[in-house]
Design a protein around this motif. Structure first.
Motif, short mmCIF file in Angstrom:
data_model
loop_
_atom_site.label_atom_id
_atom_site.label_comp_id
_atom_site.label_asym_id
_atom_site.label_seq_id
_atom_site.Cartn_x
_atom_site.Cartn_y
_atom_site.Cartn_z
N LYS A 51 0.84 -1.20 0.00
CA LYS A 51 0.00 0.00 0.00
C LYS A 51 0.88 1.25 0.00
CE LYS A 51 -4.18 1.50 2.44
NZ LYS A 51 -4.95 1.26 3.67
N LEU A 52 1.97 1.22 0.75
CA LEU A 52 2.90 2.35 0.76
C LEU A 52 3.56 2.51 -0.61
CD1 LEU A 52 4.74 1.99 4.18
CD2 LEU A 52 3.53 4.01 3.41
N ASP B 169 -4.37 10.46 3.43
CA ASP B 169 -3.34 9.87 2.58
C ASP B 169 -3.60 8.38 2.45
OD1 ASP B 169 -0.98 9.54 1.17
OD2 ASP B 169 0.15 9.10 3.00
N ARG B 170 -3.54 7.87 1.22
CA ARG B 170 -3.72 6.44 0.95
C ARG B 170 -5.00 5.91 1.60
NH1 ARG B 170 1.87 7.21 1.62
NH2 ARG B 170 3.11 6.37 -0.08
N GLN C 93 -2.68 -1.44 8.10
CA GLN C 93 -3.32 -2.48 7.30
C GLN C 93 -3.92 -3.56 8.20
OE1 GLN C 93 -3.77 -2.80 3.85
NE2 GLN C 93 -4.99 -4.55 4.47
N GLY D 81 5.43 7.92 4.28
CA GLY D 81 4.01 7.82 4.62
C GLY D 81 3.79 6.82 5.73
N VAL E 201 0.83 3.65 6.97
CA VAL E 201 -0.41 2.92 6.71
C VAL E 201 -0.72 1.99 7.87
CG1 VAL E 201 -0.30 2.94 4.19
CG2 VAL E 201 0.79 1.11 5.44
N GLY F 131 2.37 1.45 -3.42
CA GLY F 131 1.37 1.66 -4.46
C GLY F 131 1.51 0.70 -5.61
N GLU G 87 -6.47 6.88 4.28
CA GLU G 87 -6.52 6.89 5.74
C GLU G 87 -6.48 8.33 6.25
OE1 GLU G 87 -3.50 4.29 7.30
OE2 GLU G 87 -4.01 2.72 5.87
#
Lengths: 405, 153
Positions: free
Chosen positions: A99-100, B25-26, A340, A336, A338, A102, B28
């Motif tokens: 996800k980071l 972002d993404r 998950q 970034g 995330v 992409g 979230e």
């Protein structure tokens, strides 16, 4: 009349019962704690007044270790967190990093992942069922469950060369191409498996002792369960239909037809029924994956992340350079963060990955489902009999590697 | 101040008076909250926006930046199927923040873990002691200035 010895003993016992409380240490090496959990139990007779869990005996500093490994090198660490569901952890971590990055994973790899993760669920539930039944005194179930688990571990070995620490799901796809003949192997297992579940159910579901030991035991109000951070089959047995596979579909889960079993009784027996039904549903998913498996590549089309094919690496200069760069430096992941979430056999498993743009994660936090679930043991044990604590603990299905990390 | 781009998110608007900054972002949503108001904000989000679960609490060490630590909260609303990340920046000297255990009891162990591994104190915590490491352990291993291996002789 002077009372007899027996009378006097009875009197002292009842007097002690009223005044003295006993502290009992269950663990960290007690066989029924399934790992190194220490439970400090304060007893009034056989009734639990207070139960305080102490964890940390298996803390290995995995989250610190993540910070000095490149992203791909860190995959084997994830195996060691929840050692009964290594592929679920590989899966969650890979999804987070993907996800980071992409990058898009091809359908074949996604379906393989789903199939393997569901086999992992079966594997984990089998260990749970066997040991849980063994705790309560049903020996045969344990032997049956280990028999089927062995088949699953052989499938994992066929795929990855490892029975438990598979590291098979990698960032960008899978570690290796699926082995020759995997379809026959998995099909042979999954065709026979539903009848094996019937065998376990024959032994337990209507068994009077089993029902006596589990029905009405270990109930905690559902609001408290949520408040304490409990997830997975525990809350589904309390009537909350929440499953990350349905609610936040990832990796093609939306293409599969399966049910989320729930119960409302909220006791140890209900948790047993939910998990047994989950096994049937997982078997359904594996079967669908087997029948509808899309063909195609097993790795993403991302030359900066996945290693080039061996053949190309030997013959093409560009592939050789990529190979060298990825192996020596790893790949850079855009800045970034995330979070998950996937549904592991024990509940909500989440990886929080923070990247600072380099080839090593800045911070990885693993939210293991056992950590939240185990917090409820104090609440669950309070006011019950000591033997019920064993049943309650078994119904939580925690793995200490997952709590302590 | 809530960035204008976040005005379309009801969760961000609901607590905008306490928001320092935020980003989407993404997929979230992240909101940075004033540390002194975290308990109030969490209580409001739980009550008004149905964030009945605190799914995760952790920290990130931004050494040598100041304020050094980020305390991260991941909230989860089952009924709305939404997740939200809150962030509080805490100073590196005597790091401390209010405990959210009055809002979610489940924060108990998570805060103990952050206290143990980062050395951030949680005020009003019912049982603040080390959870992973032995009680007499010195140092906080997840801090960036804590070595990964032992020092070489």
């Amino acid at each position: 009349m002077p009372s007899t010895l027996a009378d006097r003993e009875e009197q002292t016992v009842s007097a002690e019962k009223q005044t003295r409380r006993m502290t009992l240490n269950m663990g960290p090496q007690h066989p029924s704690t399934h790992g190194v959990l220490r439970l400090e139990i304060e007893l009034d007779g056989e009734t639990v007044v207070k139960a305080t869990p102490e964890i940390g005996y298996l803390h290995t500093g995995i989250e610190k270790e993540f910070e000095v490994k490149t992203y791909q090198q860190a995959v084997p660490l994830t195996d060691r967190i929840d050692y009964l569901a290594p592929l679920s952890n590989n899966f969650a971590y890979s999804l987070a990093v993907e996800k980071l990055l992409g990058i898009e994973i091809p359908p074949h790899a996604q379906w393989q992942r789903v199939m393997l993760v569901e086999l992992t669920r079966l594997n984990s539930h089998l260990v749970w069922l066997g040991t849980h039944a063994l705790d309560i005194g049903a020996m045969t179930v344990f032997l049956y469950c280990m028999r089927e688990r062995e088949d699953i571990l052989r499938i994992f070995e066929m795929y990855s060369g490892q029975r438990m620490m598979t590291s098979y799901i990698r960032i960008g796809g899978l570690a290796l191409a699926p082995p020759r003949g995997w379809q026959d192997r998995v099909r042979k297992f999954i065709d026979a498996f539903p009848s094996k579940i019937d065998e376990y159910e024959d032994l337990l579901t209507n068994n009077r002792i089993w029902i006596g030991r589990t029905k009405g035991v270990g109930t905690v109000p559902v609001e408290d369960l949520l408040d304490l951070g409990v997830t997975g089959p525990m809350i589904r047995a309390a009537g909350i239909k929440w499953d990350a596979r349905k609610e936040n579909p990832h990796s093609s889960y939306e293409h599969f037809d399966f049910e989320i079993p729930t119960r409302t009784e909220n006791d140890v027996y209900a948790r047993y029924l939910v998990r047994v039904e989950e096994m049937r549903q997982s078997a359904r998913i594996v079967k669908q994956a087997l029948d509808g498996m899309p063909s195609g590549p097993w790795q993403a089309d991302a030359p900066h992340v996945v290693l080039p094919e061996r053949e190309k690496m030997k013959t093409q200069m560009e592939s050789l350079i990529y190979h060298f760069k990825i192996v020596t430096e790893g790949f850079r992941v855009p800045e970034g963060e995330v979070y998950q979430v996937v549904e592991s056999p024990r509940g909500e498993l989440a990886y929080y990955v923070v990247s600072d743009g380099t080839s090593k994660p800045y911070r990885v936090h693993v939210h293991g489902p056992s950590f939240g679930n185990l917090q409820a043991i104090g609440e669950m044990a309070k006011g019950t009999m000591i033997s019920d604590v064993i049943a309650s603990m078994g119904s939580m299905d925690f793995v200490l590697g997952d709590t302590d990390r | 101040m809530l960035p204008e781009t976040l005005l379309e998110y009801p969760d961000a608007v609901a607590v905008q008076d306490a928001v320092v900054t935020g980003k989407y972002d993404r997929g979230e949503l992240t909101l940075e909250i004033e540390p002194s108001r975290i308990v109030e904000v969490c209580a409001r989000l739980k009550g008004e926006q149905q964030f009945v679960r605190m799914s995760d609490l952790t920290a990130v060490d931004r050494y040598p930046e100041e304020p050094r630590f980020e305390v991260i909260y991941h909230l989860h609303s089952l009924s709305r199927n939404t997740r939200l990340r809150l962030k509080c920046r805490v100073s590196g000297t005597k790091p401390a923040i209010d405990s959210v255990t009055p809002v979610w009891r489940g924060a108990n162990w998570f805060e103990r873990e952050v206290f143990d591994l980062f050395g951030i104190e949680f005020r009003n915590h019912p049982d603040l002691r080390r959870i992973m490491l032995p009680d007499d352990y010195e140092g906080h291993p997840l801090r960036k200035d804590y070595p990964v291996t032992g020092t070489r002789v």
